[in-house]
Design a protein around this motif. Sequence first.
Motif, PDB file in Angstrom:
ATOM      1  N   GLY A 238       0.728  -1.151   0.192  1.00 44.41           N
ATOM      2  CA  GLY A 238      -0.087  -0.055   0.096  1.00 44.41           C
ATOM      3  C   GLY A 238       0.825   1.256   0.116  1.00 44.41           C
ATOM      4  O   GLY A 238       0.293   2.287  -0.129  1.00 44.41           O
ATOM      5  N   GLY A 239       2.332   1.136   0.124  1.00 44.01           N
ATOM      6  CA  GLY A 239       3.138   2.350   0.209  1.00 44.01           C
ATOM      7  C   GLY A 239       4.432   2.299  -0.902  1.00 44.01           C
ATOM      8  O   GLY A 239       3.845   1.949  -1.985  1.00 44.01           O
ATOM      9  N   ILE A 240       5.228   2.793  -0.407  1.00 46.61           N
ATOM     10  CA  ILE A 240       6.495   2.667  -1.339  1.00 46.61           C
ATOM     11  C   ILE A 240       7.686   2.031  -0.369  1.00 46.61           C
ATOM     12  O   ILE A 240       7.984   2.199   0.741  1.00 46.61           O
ATOM     13  N   THR A 241       8.386   1.090  -1.145  1.00 42.95           N
ATOM     14  CA  THR A 241       9.669   0.387  -0.337  1.00 42.95           C
ATOM     15  C   THR A 241      10.808   0.947  -1.080  1.00 42.95           C
ATOM     16  O   THR A 241      11.156   0.760  -2.367  1.00 42.95           O
ATOM     17  N   PHE A 242      11.608   1.238  -0.237  1.00 38.81           N
ATOM     18  CA  PHE A 242      13.053   2.001  -0.860  1.00 38.81           C
ATOM     19  C   PHE A 242      13.950   1.100  -0.611  1.00 38.81           C
ATOM     20  O   PHE A 242      14.434   0.481   0.451  1.00 38.81           O
ATOM     21  N   ARG A 243      14.386   0.454  -1.845  1.00 37.29           N
ATOM     22  CA  ARG A 243      15.245  -0.802  -1.650  1.00 37.29           C
ATOM     23  C   ARG A 243      16.646  -0.608  -1.659  1.00 37.29           C
ATOM     24  O   ARG A 243      17.557  -1.388  -1.232  1.00 37.29           O
ATOM     25  N   GLN A 244      17.118   0.821  -1.702  1.00 41.33           N
ATOM     26  CA  GLN A 244      18.604   1.395  -1.211  1.00 41.33           C
ATOM     27  C   GLN A 244      18.484   2.098  -0.302  1.00 41.33           C
ATOM     28  O   GLN A 244      19.139   3.192  -0.574  1.00 41.33           O
ATOM     29  N   ALA A 245      17.935   1.915   0.681  1.00 40.09           N
ATOM     30  CA  ALA A 245      17.696   2.833   1.974  1.00 40.09           C
ATOM     31  C   ALA A 245      18.952   2.405   2.914  1.00 40.09           C
ATOM     32  O   ALA A 245      19.059   1.351   3.081  1.00 40.09           O
ATOM     33  N   HIS A 246      19.817   3.290   3.592  1.00 36.59           N
ATOM     34  CA  HIS A 246      20.706   3.110   4.388  1.00 36.59           C
ATOM     35  C   HIS A 246      20.587   3.873   5.658  1.00 36.59           C
ATOM     36  O   HIS A 246      20.283   4.938   5.711  1.00 36.59           O
ATOM     37  N   ALA A 247      21.186   3.189   6.791  1.00 34.04           N
ATOM     38  CA  ALA A 247      21.161   3.928   8.230  1.00 34.04           C
ATOM     39  C   ALA A 247      22.525   4.790   7.966  1.00 34.04           C
ATOM     40  O   ALA A 247      23.580   4.530   7.226  1.00 34.04           O
ATOM     41  N   ALA A 248      22.566   5.923   8.806  1.00 31.87           N
ATOM     42  CA  ALA A 248      23.742   6.679   8.792  1.00 31.87           C
ATOM     43  C   ALA A 248      24.821   5.946   9.663  1.00 31.87           C
ATOM     44  O   ALA A 248      25.986   6.601   9.540  1.00 31.87           O
ATOM     45  N   SER A 249      24.318   5.030  10.309  1.00 29.87           N
ATOM     46  CA  SER A 249      25.450   4.191  11.276  1.00 29.87           C
ATOM     47  C   SER A 249      24.844   2.997  11.387  1.00 29.87           C
ATOM     48  O   SER A 249      23.629   2.656  11.618  1.00 29.87           O
ATOM     49  N   PRO A 250      25.611   1.984  11.679  1.00 35.50           N
ATOM     50  CA  PRO A 250      25.229   0.505  11.784  1.00 35.50           C
ATOM     51  C   PRO A 250      25.194   0.051  13.221  1.00 35.50           C
ATOM     52  O   PRO A 250      25.263  -0.990  13.617  1.00 35.50           O
ATOM     53  N   THR A 251      25.167   1.185  14.194  1.00 33.43           N
ATOM     54  CA  THR A 251      25.051   0.891  15.570  1.00 33.43           C
ATOM     55  C   THR A 251      23.691   1.730  15.973  1.00 33.43           C
ATOM     56  O   THR A 251      23.207   2.822  15.364  1.00 33.43           O
ATOM     57  N   CYS A 252      23.252   1.293  17.345  1.00 32.44           N
ATOM     58  CA  CYS A 252      21.802   1.371  17.535  1.00 32.44           C
ATOM     59  C   CYS A 252      21.666   3.004  17.843  1.00 32.44           C
ATOM     60  O   CYS A 252      20.858   3.770  17.015  1.00 32.44           O
ATOM     61  N   SER A 253      21.998   3.630  18.828  1.00 34.61           N
ATOM     62  CA  SER A 253      21.606   4.905  19.117  1.00 34.61           C
ATOM     63  C   SER A 253      22.307   5.937  18.068  1.00 34.61           C
ATOM     64  O   SER A 253      21.551   6.748  17.775  1.00 34.61           O
TER      65      SER A 253
ATOM     66  N   VAL B 151      19.003  -0.910   5.326  1.00 43.07           N
ATOM     67  CA  VAL B 151      17.816  -1.024   6.044  1.00 43.07           C
ATOM     68  C   VAL B 151      16.463  -1.017   5.313  1.00 43.07           C
ATOM     69  O   VAL B 151      16.432  -0.685   4.418  1.00 43.07           O
ATOM     70  N   MET B 152      15.316  -1.938   5.953  1.00 44.23           N
ATOM     71  CA  MET B 152      14.313  -1.471   5.466  1.00 44.23           C
ATOM     72  C   MET B 152      13.565  -0.161   5.669  1.00 44.23           C
ATOM     73  O   MET B 152      13.964   0.117   6.747  1.00 44.23           O
ATOM     74  N   LEU B 153      12.857   0.176   4.728  1.00 43.41           N
ATOM     75  CA  LEU B 153      12.374   1.610   4.821  1.00 43.41           C
ATOM     76  C   LEU B 153      11.041   1.602   3.904  1.00 43.41           C
ATOM     77  O   LEU B 153      11.076   1.640   2.567  1.00 43.41           O
ATOM     78  N   ILE B 154      10.142   1.476   4.494  1.00 42.69           N
ATOM     79  CA  ILE B 154       8.779   1.505   3.849  1.00 42.69           C
ATOM     80  C   ILE B 154       7.888   2.513   4.619  1.00 42.69           C
ATOM     81  O   ILE B 154       7.751   2.595   5.328  1.00 42.69           O
ATOM     82  N   ILE B 155       7.488   3.470   3.355  1.00 38.53           N
ATOM     83  CA  ILE B 155       6.572   4.613   3.924  1.00 38.53           C
ATOM     84  C   ILE B 155       5.245   4.496   3.158  1.00 38.53           C
ATOM     85  O   ILE B 155       5.262   4.163   1.856  1.00 38.53           O
ATOM     86  N   LYS B 156       4.100   4.589   3.778  1.00 34.44           N
ATOM     87  CA  LYS B 156       2.738   4.751   3.512  1.00 34.44           C
ATOM     88  C   LYS B 156       2.105   5.845   3.913  1.00 34.44           C
ATOM     89  O   LYS B 156       2.296   6.065   5.036  1.00 34.44           O
ATOM     90  N   GLY B 157       1.365   6.460   3.014  1.00 41.83           N
ATOM     91  CA  GLY B 157       0.361   7.671   3.358  1.00 41.83           C
ATOM     92  C   GLY B 157       0.447   8.635   2.279  1.00 41.83           C
ATOM     93  O   GLY B 157       0.779   8.557   1.165  1.00 41.83           O
ATOM     94  N   PRO B 158       0.135   9.954   2.477  1.00 40.40           N
ATOM     95  CA  PRO B 158      -0.258  11.045   1.844  1.00 40.40           C
ATOM     96  C   PRO B 158       1.196  11.636   1.044  1.00 40.40           C
ATOM     97  O   PRO B 158       2.199  11.300   1.544  1.00 40.40           O
TER      98      PRO B 158
END
Length: 457
Positions: free
Chosen positions: A36-51, A249-256
């Motif tokens: 129902g939304g959009i899946t970003f297949r090439q999304a990345h975190a700014a760091s591979p650590t939690c905080s 990372v997974m990045l899936i966004i759904k909405g307006p």
Amino acid sequence: MEKCNIIYLHTHDCGRYVQPYGYPVSTPNIQILAEGGITFRQAHAASPTCSPSRGALVTGSSPHSCGMTGLAGMGFALKNPEQHMLFTLRDAGFSTTLIGQQHVAEDSNTIGYDEVIPFPEISRRNGGHTFKASVVAPAAAEWLSKKRTEPFFLNIGMDDTHRIWPEPGPEDDPRFVRPPEPIPDNPVTRKDFACYRTSARTLDKGIGLILEALDKNGLSENTLVICTTDHGLGFPRMKSSLYDGGTGVMLIIKGPGGFNGGQVSDALVSQIDIFPTVCELLGIQPPSWLEGRSMMPLMRGEYEEVNEHIFTEINYHGGYDPTRAVRTQRYKYIKHFKTPNFPARTSNQRKGPTLELWIEKGWRERPYPNEELYDLFFDPNEADNLAEKPAFLNILNSMQGRMQRWMEYTSDPLLAGEVPQPQEGTIYDVDSRCIKGTPPLPDCMRLSQEAPNVNLK
């Protein structure tokens, strides 16, 4: 546009290992969200650590810029807490609520939310990974059932996919499970990944409950759901590494705003792009400190890319591991700011059967090079380091130049020496558990010449 609600829905250590990304991990509710939304297949975190990853997302700036260079539970904190997205949204008329995990402050009540839903059975301190979907999702569903007169920003955090995972259920029989690349396939790793798959199922049930509550209460059409995770899976060479297995990372966004219709985008994006995207969607003036770029031009079909390159980093986690990376669609360059050929940083890995097996087989003794360069088209598992191959010298110099200019533009503390530790922080290590202080860094980042302009797509 009319103000829509914003839900930041996130989990731990999930990478892209969910159903919409094609992996054999059963997450039917996340699949419904993607359809129902959009899946970003090439999304990345700014760091591979939690905080650091989460701090970067909620401030729209790199970890070293926002000050979140280590774990919130170890004394690290946002340099300017008012740069958190919630304050910009509050100024725009949004109520702000936290339900569950957040991981950018030691105490959730100090962040600044209008409302923090209490969980009496869970400590206010964020060290324990106890915000399970079975607890958080019903609380979120109940919250969504109440009528509200103003738009809301709702942060929902669950940590089912963080180690320690449950024993695999009958649907995840280890005999018929294949671990993710680049983990070797053997009985230990098969069972380990089967345990992850079971944890993802429980997470998905919670997400399903939240999506159901949005539908039931008539909120789906006017709510932007941002579903993501902090970094890659809790396996060696994934979490706490700057390979794609760590930053992807997974990045899936759904909405307006065009985030609908089951679209898939291969544009290169970073989680620091989320904050500026929300600002443009809502017609809010973006704050001056933002380093990310709005993804709205992708939604409008104006451009195929909004980033020529993205940057990722490691500073502190279980130990001190100052590392930077720059990535284009085609190439990745990684720079280790330590003595060349230092041993694999096992202190930054969460203990588990696969890590113990890697250590048993000699992972600690395997050196890292000072610099790494990968052609991600022909070498997606980042196994063939091109940094010392003469044929790739121009590409290496170009990627070095990109990194150098970014570090200078963002005043990266590594250019002056060590990344500072918090005043009252302790850096833990898997081996000796309580190591304070780190060795000095060599001055090894200056370029001798301007990098050439090379096509890196």
